[in-house]
Scaffold this active site. Structure first.
Site, PDB file in Angstrom:
ATOM      1  N   ALA A 224     -15.224  14.980  -4.789  1.00  0.00           N
ATOM      2  CA  ALA A 224     -14.786  16.007  -3.836  1.00  0.00           C
ATOM      3  C   ALA A 224     -13.819  16.997  -4.468  1.00  0.00           C
ATOM      4  CB  ALA A 224     -14.122  15.327  -2.642  1.00  0.00           C
TER       5      ALA A 224
ATOM      6  N   ARG B 200       0.842  -1.205   0.000  1.00  0.00           N
ATOM      7  CA  ARG B 200       0.000   0.000   0.000  1.00  0.00           C
ATOM      8  C   ARG B 200       0.875   1.252   0.000  1.00  0.00           C
ATOM      9  NH1 ARG B 200      -5.558  -0.145  -0.406  1.00  0.00           N
ATOM     10  NH2 ARG B 200      -5.635   1.917   0.515  1.00  0.00           N
TER      11      ARG B 200
ATOM     12  N   HIS C 222      -7.750   6.418  12.286  1.00  0.00           N
ATOM     13  CA  HIS C 222      -7.315   5.045  11.977  1.00  0.00           C
ATOM     14  C   HIS C 222      -5.796   4.918  11.834  1.00  0.00           C
ATOM     15  CE1 HIS C 222     -11.616   4.371  10.225  1.00  0.00           C
ATOM     16  NE2 HIS C 222     -11.599   4.349  11.533  1.00  0.00           N
TER      17      HIS C 222
ATOM     18  N   SER D 170     -18.064   5.979   2.932  1.00  0.00           N
ATOM     19  CA  SER D 170     -19.264   5.149   2.753  1.00  0.00           C
ATOM     20  C   SER D 170     -20.048   5.084   4.059  1.00  0.00           C
ATOM     21  CB  SER D 170     -18.848   3.742   2.328  1.00  0.00           C
ATOM     22  OG  SER D 170     -17.981   3.188   3.309  1.00  0.00           O
TER      23      SER D 170
ATOM     24  N   CYS E  85      12.125  -2.791  17.484  1.00  0.00           N
ATOM     25  CA  CYS E  85      12.053  -1.586  18.319  1.00  0.00           C
ATOM     26  C   CYS E  85      13.418  -1.282  18.925  1.00  0.00           C
ATOM     27  CB  CYS E  85      11.022  -1.800  19.435  1.00  0.00           C
ATOM     28  SG  CYS E  85      10.901  -0.436  20.581  1.00  0.00           S
TER      29      CYS E  85
ATOM     30  N   ASP F 137      -3.344   7.671   4.686  1.00  0.00           N
ATOM     31  CA  ASP F 137      -2.411   7.946   3.585  1.00  0.00           C
ATOM     32  C   ASP F 137      -1.543   9.186   3.787  1.00  0.00           C
ATOM     33  OD1 ASP F 137      -5.274   8.894   1.528  1.00  0.00           O
ATOM     34  OD2 ASP F 137      -4.116  10.114   2.948  1.00  0.00           O
TER      35      ASP F 137
ATOM     36  N   CYS G 226       5.802  -0.232  18.107  1.00  0.00           N
ATOM     37  CA  CYS G 226       6.266  -1.455  18.779  1.00  0.00           C
ATOM     38  C   CYS G 226       5.069  -2.208  19.353  1.00  0.00           C
ATOM     39  CB  CYS G 226       7.236  -1.111  19.898  1.00  0.00           C
ATOM     40  SG  CYS G 226       7.721  -2.553  20.853  1.00  0.00           S
TER      41      CYS G 226
ATOM     42  N   CYS H 264      12.912  -1.536  23.078  1.00  0.00           N
ATOM     43  CA  CYS H 264      12.805  -2.805  23.808  1.00  0.00           C
ATOM     44  C   CYS H 264      13.172  -4.018  22.947  1.00  0.00           C
ATOM     45  CB  CYS H 264      11.385  -2.962  24.349  1.00  0.00           C
ATOM     46  SG  CYS H 264      10.189  -3.352  23.071  1.00  0.00           S
TER      47      CYS H 264
ATOM     48  N   CYS I  39       6.122  -1.968  23.673  1.00  0.00           N
ATOM     49  CA  CYS I  39       6.241  -0.693  24.406  1.00  0.00           C
ATOM     50  C   CYS I  39       5.553   0.448  23.654  1.00  0.00           C
ATOM     51  CB  CYS I  39       7.711  -0.361  24.653  1.00  0.00           C
ATOM     52  SG  CYS I  39       8.600   0.163  23.179  1.00  0.00           S
TER      53      CYS I  39
HETATM   54  N1  APR Z   1     -15.034  12.137  -4.100  1.00  0.00           N
HETATM   55  C1  APR Z   1     -15.842  11.883  -3.027  1.00  0.00           C
HETATM   56  N2  APR Z   1     -16.226  10.629  -2.651  1.00  0.00           N
HETATM   57  C2  APR Z   1     -15.795   9.604  -3.408  1.00  0.00           C
HETATM   58  C3  APR Z   1     -14.971   9.792  -4.553  1.00  0.00           C
HETATM   59  C4  APR Z   1     -14.600  11.132  -4.896  1.00  0.00           C
HETATM   60  N3  APR Z   1     -13.829  11.406  -5.933  1.00  0.00           N
HETATM   61  N4  APR Z   1     -14.707   8.563  -5.100  1.00  0.00           N
HETATM   62  C5  APR Z   1     -15.354   7.641  -4.313  1.00  0.00           C
HETATM   63  N5  APR Z   1     -16.009   8.268  -3.315  1.00  0.00           N
HETATM   64  C6  APR Z   1     -16.812   7.675  -2.230  1.00  0.00           C
HETATM   65  C7  APR Z   1     -17.457   6.337  -2.554  1.00  0.00           C
HETATM   66  O1  APR Z   1     -18.709   6.522  -3.185  1.00  0.00           O
HETATM   67  C8  APR Z   1     -17.615   5.716  -1.165  1.00  0.00           C
HETATM   68  O2  APR Z   1     -18.852   6.116  -0.571  1.00  0.00           O
HETATM   69  O3  APR Z   1     -15.934   7.425  -1.164  1.00  0.00           O
HETATM   70  C9  APR Z   1     -16.459   6.359  -0.368  1.00  0.00           C
HETATM   71  C10 APR Z   1     -15.313   5.421  -0.023  1.00  0.00           C
HETATM   72  O4  APR Z   1     -15.811   4.464   0.853  1.00  0.00           O
HETATM   73  P1  APR Z   1     -14.839   3.358   1.502  1.00  0.00           P
HETATM   74  O5  APR Z   1     -13.989   2.791   0.472  1.00  0.00           O
HETATM   75  O6  APR Z   1     -15.727   2.458   2.283  1.00  0.00           O
HETATM   76  O7  APR Z   1     -13.880   4.188   2.452  1.00  0.00           O
HETATM   77  P2  APR Z   1     -14.148   4.740   3.924  1.00  0.00           P
HETATM   78  O8  APR Z   1     -15.543   5.180   4.118  1.00  0.00           O
HETATM   79  O9  APR Z   1     -13.076   5.723   4.192  1.00  0.00           O
HETATM   80  O10 APR Z   1     -13.865   3.422   4.807  1.00  0.00           O
HETATM   81  C11 APR Z   1     -13.843   3.550   6.186  1.00  0.00           C
HETATM   82  O11 APR Z   1     -13.022   1.351   6.462  1.00  0.00           O
HETATM   83  O12 APR Z   1     -11.716  -0.003   5.347  1.00  0.00           O
HETATM   84  C12 APR Z   1     -11.794   0.669   6.481  1.00  0.00           C
HETATM   85  O13 APR Z   1     -10.143   1.625   7.837  1.00  0.00           O
HETATM   86  C13 APR Z   1     -10.673   1.661   6.563  1.00  0.00           C
HETATM   87  O14 APR Z   1     -10.753   3.995   7.011  1.00  0.00           O
HETATM   88  C14 APR Z   1     -11.384   2.967   6.298  1.00  0.00           C
HETATM   89  C15 APR Z   1     -12.780   2.700   6.785  1.00  0.00           C
END
Ligand code: APR
Length: 254
Positions: A237, A77, A126, A195, A153, A111, A134, A156, A137
């Site tokens: 966005a 990743r 998250h 989501s 680490c 990220d 670690c 420790c 510790c």
């Molecule tokens: N602009 C805005 N929203 C977008 C775009 C964009 N360009 N492209 C995709 N999306 C939306 C999708 O429609 C979806 O609703 O972003 C959302 C991404 O959803 P997920 O992949 O489920 O990500 P997230 O909600 O951050 O997941 C929550 O779940 O997997 C774990 O720890 C991980 O932090 C993450 C958490």
């Protein structure tokens, strides 16, 4: 590409955002999608690694069972993320932080692109993929690039793991509490690119709404939070946030 004319913003949102003194933003993987970061869900599919759903490889159980496999996934990743840059959504959110008396940015993303865009004091619910921790510790280490990840680490001598909240784990101590307290005090809350299936992060807009804030979702798709929001701006966005700013604060560039 949407233009100002097409982005239909209610007078209510325009007024509230223009008068706002305290703004709260919650982001998810979608805010980084236009930078090339794959989302976990959305578009009807979920991420898979070597035949394992991401919530299996990214789990506390996997750290106990096969830490090397977990590191392989997170090294992969990080290798994807390394060349990526913030997009206009990250830049716009970073610009907002100096515009209001109070501003809170809470992200579910690991990220680091908000920080790369200049956002300060980001509440990372998250964790962060650019850090290791670690297992004993809890000493933390920055991971500038893949090569420099320490093997063990220095404090420790025990094993290191990604400093990321994995499935089945609690959030970093205090992070959610601070986020919830700020959500309760905000005038306007934006929910960008999530989501809203993962709790407790997804409860923050509900907390803001219950406390009287105006809640606006930005997402190309409807989510389980859309019903809770006062307004939904459907789209990407990186396109909507700069347009929204131009529309509400004419003459202001990102
Ligand atoms: N602009 C805005 N929203 C977008 C775009 C964009 N360009 N492209 C995709 N999306 C939306 C999708 O429609 C979806 O609703 O972003 C959302 C991404 O959803 P997920 O992949 O489920 O990500 P997230 O909600 O951050 O997941 C929550 O779940 O997997 C774990 O720890 C991980 O932090 C993450 C958490």
């Amino acid at each position: 590409m949407q233009s100002i004319i097409e982005l239909r913003i209610s007078d209510e949102l325009r007024g509230r955002f223009r008068r706002a003194r305290n703004v709260f933003v919650l982001t998810g993987a979608g805010v980084s999608a236009e930078s090339g970061v794959p989302t976990f869900r959305g578009g009807g599919k979920t991420a898979v690694w070597k035949g394992m759903p991401f919530d299996v490889i990214s789990s506390a159980r996997m750290v106990e069972r096969d830490l090397a496999a977990v590191w392989e996934w997170f090294d992969y990743r990080r290798s994807l993320l390394e060349p990526l840059e913030p997009n206009p959504a990250h830049m716009q959110i970073a610009a907002w932080q100096d515009q209001f008396d109070e501003f809170t940015l809470v992200t579910q993303n690991i990220d680091g692109l908000h920080q790369k865009a200049g956002s300060r004091g980001v509440i990372e619910l998250h964790g962060n993929i650019w850090r290791a921790r670690c297992v004993t510790c809890h000493a933390r280490y920055d991971i500038a690039s893949r090569q420099s990840r320490p093997d063990a680490c220095f404090e420790c001598g025990d094993a290191l793991r990604p400093d990321v909240v994995l499935f089945g784990e609690m959030l970093p101590a205090g992070a959610f509490e601070v986020a919830a307290a700020n959500a309760q005090r905000c005038d306007v809350c934006f929910v960008v690119g999530t989501s809203a299936v993962v709790y407790p992060a997804a409860s923050l807009p509900e907390i803001a709404r219950a406390a009287g804030a105006y809640v606006c979702e930005v997402n190309p798709e409807r989510t389980s939070l859309s019903e809770v929001c006062n307004e939904v701006l459907t789209g990407k966005a990186g396109e909507i946030l700069p347009l929204l700013t131009k529309n509400v604060f004419p003459g202001q560039s990102c």
